[in-house]
Write a protein that holds these residues in place. Structure first.
Motif, PDB file in Angstrom:
ATOM      1  N   THR A  15      -7.831 -10.805  -0.508  1.00  0.00           N
ATOM      2  CA  THR A  15      -8.748 -11.583   0.314  1.00  0.00           C
ATOM      3  C   THR A  15      -8.288 -11.661   1.764  1.00  0.00           C
ATOM      4  O   THR A  15      -8.952 -12.261   2.600  1.00  0.00           O
ATOM      5  N   GLY A  16      -7.137 -11.054   2.051  1.00  0.00           N
ATOM      6  CA  GLY A  16      -6.601 -10.990   3.403  1.00  0.00           C
ATOM      7  C   GLY A  16      -5.814  -9.708   3.565  1.00  0.00           C
ATOM      8  O   GLY A  16      -5.690  -8.918   2.622  1.00  0.00           O
ATOM      9  N   PRO A  17      -5.257  -9.456   4.746  1.00  0.00           N
ATOM     10  CA  PRO A  17      -4.485  -8.230   4.955  1.00  0.00           C
ATOM     11  C   PRO A  17      -3.205  -8.214   4.140  1.00  0.00           C
ATOM     12  O   PRO A  17      -2.576  -9.244   3.928  1.00  0.00           O
ATOM     13  N   VAL A  18      -2.828  -7.029   3.675  1.00  0.00           N
ATOM     14  CA  VAL A  18      -1.618  -6.854   2.866  1.00  0.00           C
ATOM     15  C   VAL A  18      -0.881  -5.601   3.324  1.00  0.00           C
ATOM     16  O   VAL A  18      -1.490  -4.539   3.493  1.00  0.00           O
ATOM     17  N   ALA A  19       0.431  -5.733   3.529  1.00  0.00           N
ATOM     18  CA  ALA A  19       1.286  -4.573   3.786  1.00  0.00           C
ATOM     19  C   ALA A  19       1.878  -4.174   2.438  1.00  0.00           C
ATOM     20  O   ALA A  19       2.822  -4.794   1.956  1.00  0.00           O
ATOM     21  N   LEU A  20       1.288  -3.165   1.817  1.00  0.00           N
ATOM     22  CA  LEU A  20       1.639  -2.788   0.449  1.00  0.00           C
ATOM     23  C   LEU A  20       2.439  -1.494   0.428  1.00  0.00           C
ATOM     24  O   LEU A  20       2.073  -0.519   1.091  1.00  0.00           O
ATOM     25  N   ARG A  21       3.526  -1.494  -0.328  1.00  0.00           N
ATOM     26  CA  ARG A  21       4.356  -0.300  -0.511  1.00  0.00           C
ATOM     27  C   ARG A  21       4.430  -0.017  -2.008  1.00  0.00           C
ATOM     28  O   ARG A  21       4.871  -0.866  -2.779  1.00  0.00           O
ATOM     29  N   THR A  22       3.983   1.159  -2.415  1.00  0.00           N
ATOM     30  CA  THR A  22       3.890   1.498  -3.832  1.00  0.00           C
ATOM     31  C   THR A  22       4.735   2.715  -4.155  1.00  0.00           C
ATOM     32  O   THR A  22       4.743   3.693  -3.410  1.00  0.00           O
ATOM     33  N   VAL A  23       5.448   2.638  -5.271  1.00  0.00           N
ATOM     34  CA  VAL A  23       6.199   3.776  -5.788  1.00  0.00           C
ATOM     35  C   VAL A  23       5.567   4.190  -7.111  1.00  0.00           C
ATOM     36  O   VAL A  23       5.361   3.346  -7.997  1.00  0.00           O
ATOM     37  N   TYR A  24       5.230   5.470  -7.235  1.00  0.00           N
ATOM     38  CA  TYR A  24       4.691   6.018  -8.479  1.00  0.00           C
ATOM     39  C   TYR A  24       5.798   6.784  -9.185  1.00  0.00           C
ATOM     40  O   TYR A  24       6.449   7.637  -8.582  1.00  0.00           O
TER      41      TYR A  24
END
Length: 286
Positions: A80-89
Motif C-alpha cells: 500500500t506504499g513504496p517498498v525497497a524489496l531485495r529478493t533472492v531466488y
C-alpha cells in the motif's frame, strides 16, 4: 483499488537456467496476481512494508525483516506504499525449505515464514544483488555464496516471527475479519463481530477456533499490531496517533503490547524503519 506499477519487462524466473540470483525491486503501491515459482524465495524489505498471501495466511513483511517462501507455493504480494524489496531466488538443490512444520500443534508444512534479519543476513542478501538474473550461473564464487546463504537461511527461518493472520474459509468468518480491520480503533467485542458476520457469537467463536485456530480477541490483537507496524513504518505518524488508531487509550499500554509482539518499542521500530533503504522509483511487483 490499489494501482499497479507502470509496465516494465518482467523477469520470467522459471525460464532462467541459473540455480540462483538476486533481484532488486523498488516498487510503489501494487497488487500482484497469485503465482508460484520453481525456486525458493528470500524476500527482504529494506524499506517499506510488503504484504504476502501464502498458504492460507496473510503475512506482513516489515522493514528490515525477511520472508522465506517455499518453491511451488502459490502466493500473492501487494503493497500500500513504496517498498525497497531485495529478493533472492534459490533452486531447491541449494537448500531444503526451512519449513518442515507449522507453528501450531497438528499444523502441517508451512510455505512461508517471516524472520528477523541479523547484520550478516542483511549484508548477504544485499550482496546477492551482485549476481542478477543474467549472471549466467557459471561463477564458482556465486555457487559457493548461494549454497552458504541457503544453509544459513534454514537456520534463520527456524525462529519465525508471528507477523501473520489466518485467512477465512467461510463467509461468516470473512465478514468478521473484515469487520475487525474496519474497526481496529473501536475495540469491538465478539458480539459486535457476530452481528456484522450475521451469525451468533457462539457460531463465530467456533469458526475462529476451527478455521483460524485462534480466538476473536487474539485475531483482533494481532490485526492491531500488524496495522500499527505498517503505520509506524510509513514514517509520518506519531506514536500517540498510531496507538489511538489501533484502539489504545494509553500510550504506555500500546508500548507494552507492541514491544511484546515485535520485541522493540514503537519509537525504536519507527526509527529503524526510517533508517532503512530508500525507495527512489517504481518497478515490477515481486
Amino acid at each position: 483499488m490499489v494501482p499497479r506499477p507502470p509496465p516494465r519487462a518482467r523477469v520470467d524466473v522459471d525460464a532462467l537456467d541459473v540455480p540462483a540470483f538476486g533481484l532488486a525491486d523498488d516498487v510503489t503501491p501494487f497488487r500482484g496476481d497469485v503465482h508460484a515459482h520453481r525456486k525458493h524465495q528470500i524476500l527482504y524489505a529494506d524499506a517499506g512494508v510488503l504484504h504476502l498471501e501464502v498458504g492460507g495466511a496473510h503475512w506482513v513483511l516489515p522493514p528490515q525483516r525477511a520472508a522465506f517462501i517455499a518453491a511451488r507455493a502459490a502466493h500473492r504480494a501487494y503493497a500500500t506504499g513504496p517498498v525497497a524489496l531485495r529478493t533472492v531466488y534459490l533452486s531447491p538443490r541449494l537448500t531444503r525449505a526451512p519449513l518442515p512444520g507449522g507453528d501450531a500443534p497438528g499444523e502441517g508444512r508451512v510455505d512461508c515464514r517471516v524472520f528477523a534479519v541479523t547484520p550478516l543476513a542483511r549484508e548477504m542478501i544485499l550482496h546477492a544483488m551482485r549476481w542478477g538474473p543474467d549472471h549466467g550461473g557459471r561463477d564458482a564464487v556465486a555457487s559457493i555464496f548461494f549454497r552458504t546463504l541457503g544453509a544459513l537461511c534454514r537456520e534463520w527461518a527456524a525462529e519465525p516471527l508471528p507477523f501473520r493472520l489466518p485467512v477465512a474459509r467461510s463467509v461468516e468468518l470473512e465478514r468478521a475479519m473484515q469487520f475487525a480491520h474496519e474497526h481496529l480503533g473501536e475495540r469491538p467485542g465478539l458480539d459486535d463481530a457476530a452481528r456484522a458476520a450475521r451469525t451468533s457469537a457462539r457460531t463465530l467463536s467456533r469458526r475462529f477456533a476451527e478455521e483460524a485456530r485462534t480466538t476473536w480477541s487474539e485475531y483482533l490483537s494481532t490485526a492491531r499490531m500488524l496495522r500499527a507496524m505498517e503505520l509506524l513504518a510509513g514514517g509520518g505518524a506519531r506514536v500517540t496517533d498510531v496507538a489511538v488508531a489501533v484502539g489504545f487509550d494509553s500510550l504506555g499500554a500500546f508500548t507494552r503490547a507492541f514491544a511484546a509482539f515485535t520485541g522493540e518499542r514503537p519509537k525504536d521500530y519507527r526509527a529503524r524503519a526510517r533508517a532503512g533503504g530508500s525507495v527512489p522509483g517504481t518497478s515490477r511487483p515481486p
